[in-house]
Scaffold this active site. Structure first.
Site, mmCIF file in Angstrom:
data_model
loop_
_atom_site.group_PDB
_atom_site.id
_atom_site.type_symbol
_atom_site.label_atom_id
_atom_site.label_comp_id
_atom_site.label_asym_id
_atom_site.label_seq_id
_atom_site.Cartn_x
_atom_site.Cartn_y
_atom_site.Cartn_z
ATOM 1 N N ASP A 1 0.855 -1.185 0.000
ATOM 2 C CA ASP A 1 0.000 0.000 0.000
ATOM 3 C C ASP A 1 0.889 1.233 0.000
ATOM 4 O O ASP A 1 1.690 1.439 0.922
ATOM 5 C CB ASP A 1 -0.895 -0.016 1.254
ATOM 6 N N THR B 1 -3.323 5.111 -3.850
ATOM 7 C CA THR B 1 -2.235 5.858 -3.191
ATOM 8 C C THR B 1 -0.923 5.751 -3.973
ATOM 9 O O THR B 1 -0.155 6.708 -4.024
ATOM 10 C CB THR B 1 -2.020 5.345 -1.757
ATOM 11 N N THR B 2 -0.674 4.590 -4.586
ATOM 12 C CA THR B 2 0.540 4.434 -5.403
ATOM 13 C C THR B 2 0.378 5.199 -6.712
ATOM 14 O O THR B 2 1.304 5.888 -7.159
ATOM 15 C CB THR B 2 0.798 2.941 -5.694
ATOM 16 N N ASP C 1 -8.842 -0.535 2.548
ATOM 17 C CA ASP C 1 -8.906 0.095 1.225
ATOM 18 C C ASP C 1 -10.206 -0.266 0.516
ATOM 19 O O ASP C 1 -10.883 0.585 -0.061
ATOM 20 C CB ASP C 1 -7.712 -0.339 0.358
#
Length: 539
Positions: free
Chosen positions: A60, A93-94, A390
């Site tokens: 994550d 998020t990445t 998530d």
């Protein structure tokens, strides 16, 4: 000759100009390198060991960047946008970090050629607005009135999120569980009403969803063994009272001058405690839960009367029990009435792995659920919890904003094509900047291919060709090393995830481009001596 004017304290570092801006861009590239390989269903995991030696395994983006302790001031901007993405939508998020770093990479040649940063910022902001308008135009709306369709949509969005996690093989099992959990909540969808309990041992498939409240058996005194462990439709008292003998003595100061007076105080203390206990019994309560300790006298008293008690119940578990079973958390037993008591269809104590759990099921309000996670290694269960967080966030966002787009690089390729075509219609420097943004979007499908070991150039050429004709939702097909219609393949993401990601990436890029000087003030004498002391203590 005029003497120089000394403005800043001696030892102050100052970097400015073009070289400073390029240095900041390079720092952001390094941050992106740290999380680049974690993107997508074939992404790799990172093992981070902190100063205490505890290990963390995760893919994550926000979790990794949070644990990296980044000190470079410009690179911290990328850490912050990954955190904001995690807080706002939970997923992507990445992607947001990669996108911001790629924007900067595409802007770097313009900076080196002397283009003013404000011109770049203006072009980027315009490109961002064009992308948001395009997503809103092409996103597919789902009819919320059709319950079956809505559930199917939510499950697909959850499965898409989980496909890039450590638990990708169990994504069908967990996506159903996540959707069941979120649909139980009230319309505000409060995240804290989904409890997650971790129990080592067993397989992932042994994880279970309790429609109600479940928490680990609390500390108990002698007499607990004699209490019944199962009730049907019990009355539940929720207390914030210490049912122990020492409670009265600790809360008062008493002066005595003979043994009889001391005995009267002891007798009064017992009388006060027994009054509280008998009140609970008279009200027909079968389950007593308290945030404060319940002592051995009270435990034995309840056991003799076929009542169950648990003291030192964590506050969040007590709040969720109140939400599910009704009633109120009382600070006195003297005005206990039926409306202050909770109830449920079934209360039972159950063995799960090596732990005993108290389960409240069939709750009248049922606005809360508990997920009990099973698995092998502790780090594995923790990563499973992060993955489910998530997925839960994405399902909540999809429920609130019921429009979706295709994932797997499909929406990015479509935006890239749209910006490239738009750039040909505008003159001057803006054309180059929007063209550079169009190129930057290709980083997502390219990285998906790289992480899966595919030939990225070949697949991107196929995607460009397909999007140039009619393939609106075509993206990377991870399973067959090809391209496919990801909308048909059910690789769906809420459009809000993409809008938030593009907005945050653009904001971070504009922020870094607008910095033209970094001034680092020297440490004061106090800070230096504290640092020296710390080093001395370390030695």
């Amino acid at each position: 000759m005029q003497a120089p004017i000394i403005l800043l304290k001696d030892g102050t570092e100052s970097h400015q100009g073009k070289s400073q801006l390029i240095s900041n861009i390079n720092a952001c590239q390094t941050i992106a390198e740290a999380v680049r390989t974690t993107l997508g269903p074939r992404g790799m995991d990172k093992l981070i060991v902190d100063s205490k030696g505890s290990a963390l395994i995760s893919n994550d983006g926000a979790t990794i960047l949070r644990h990296l302790n980044v000190v470079h001031p410009a690179a911290k901007a990328l850490v912050d946008i990954s955190r904001s993405q995690d807080a706002e939508v939970g997923d992507g998020t990445t992607s947001v970090t990669l996108l911001a770093a790629e924007y900067l990479k595409q802007c770097k040649p313009f900076v080196e050629d002397g283009l003013h940063p404000q011109v770049l910022i203006r072009g980027l902001r315009k490109g961002c607005q064009l992308c948001i308008d395009k997503i809103n135009q092409i996103a597919v709306k789902i009819d919320k009135k059709d319950a079956a369709k809505l559930r199917s949509l939510l499950e697909k969005c959850a499965a898409t999120t989980l496909s890039s996690k450590l638990i990708a093989h169990q994504k069908d099992f967990f996506s159903k569980m996540v959707v069941d959990a979120v649909l139980q909540l009230d319309e505000l969808l409060p995240l804290k009403m989904i409890g997650v309990k971790k129990v080592s041992g067993g397989s992932l498939e042994d994880s279970m969803l309790v429609t109600g409240v479940a928490f680990k058996k609390t500390f108990s005194y002698a007499g607990f063994e004699m209490q019944p462990k199962k009730y049907e439709k019990p009355l539940i008292a929720l207390l914030n009272i210490e049912l122990e003998l020492k409670a009265e003595r600790d809360n008062a100061e008493v002066r005595v001058d003979n043994v009889e007076e001391y005995q009267r105080i002891v007798d009064a203390e017992w009388k006060i405690l027994y009054e509280k206990l008998s009140k609970l019994h008279e009200c027909g309560v079968k389950v007593v839960l308290s945030k404060l300790p319940i002592g051995d006298v009270a435990t034995q008293y309840f056991a003799d009367r076929d009542m169950f008690c648990a003291g030192r119940v964590p506050e969040d578990d007590l709040t969720r029990t109140q939400k599910a079973c009704g009633g109120a958390v009382m600070t006195t037993v003297h005005d206990l009435t039926a409306k202050n008591l909770g109830t449920c269809e079934l209360f039972e104590e159950m063995q799960i792995g090596g732990e005993r759990f108290n389960l409240f099921t069939g709750c009248p309000n049922a606005k809360t659920v508990t997920i009990i996670l099973r698995g092998g290694a502790e780090q594995f269960i923790e990563e499973t919890e992060r993955s489910l967080h998530d997925a839960i966030m994405v399902v909540r966002r999809t429920l609130k904003n019921d429009s979706v787009v295709a994932g797997g690089g499909a929406i990015e390729m479509e935006l890239s094509k749209y910006l490239r075509e738009y750039s040909k219609t505008v003159p001057g420097k803006e054309q180059l900047i929007i063209g550079a943004m169009a190129k930057a979007f290709e980083i997502i499908p390219r990285q998906l291919c790289d992480n899966a070991g595919f030939d990225a150039t070949n697949i991107l050429n196929k995607l460009r060709k397909k999007h140039a004709t009619d393939g609106l939702w075509f993206g990377v097909d991870i399973n067959n090393e090809d391209i496919t219609d990801n909308f048909v393949a059910c690789v769906w993401e809420p459009s809000l995830v993409k809008i938030n990601s593009i907005t945050a990436a653009t904001e971070a890029t504009c922020l870094i481009l607008s910095v033209d000087e970094t001034i680092k003030t020297p440490k004061s004498q106090t800070e230096q001596s504290e640092a020296a002391n710390r080093m001395g203590m370390g030695m």
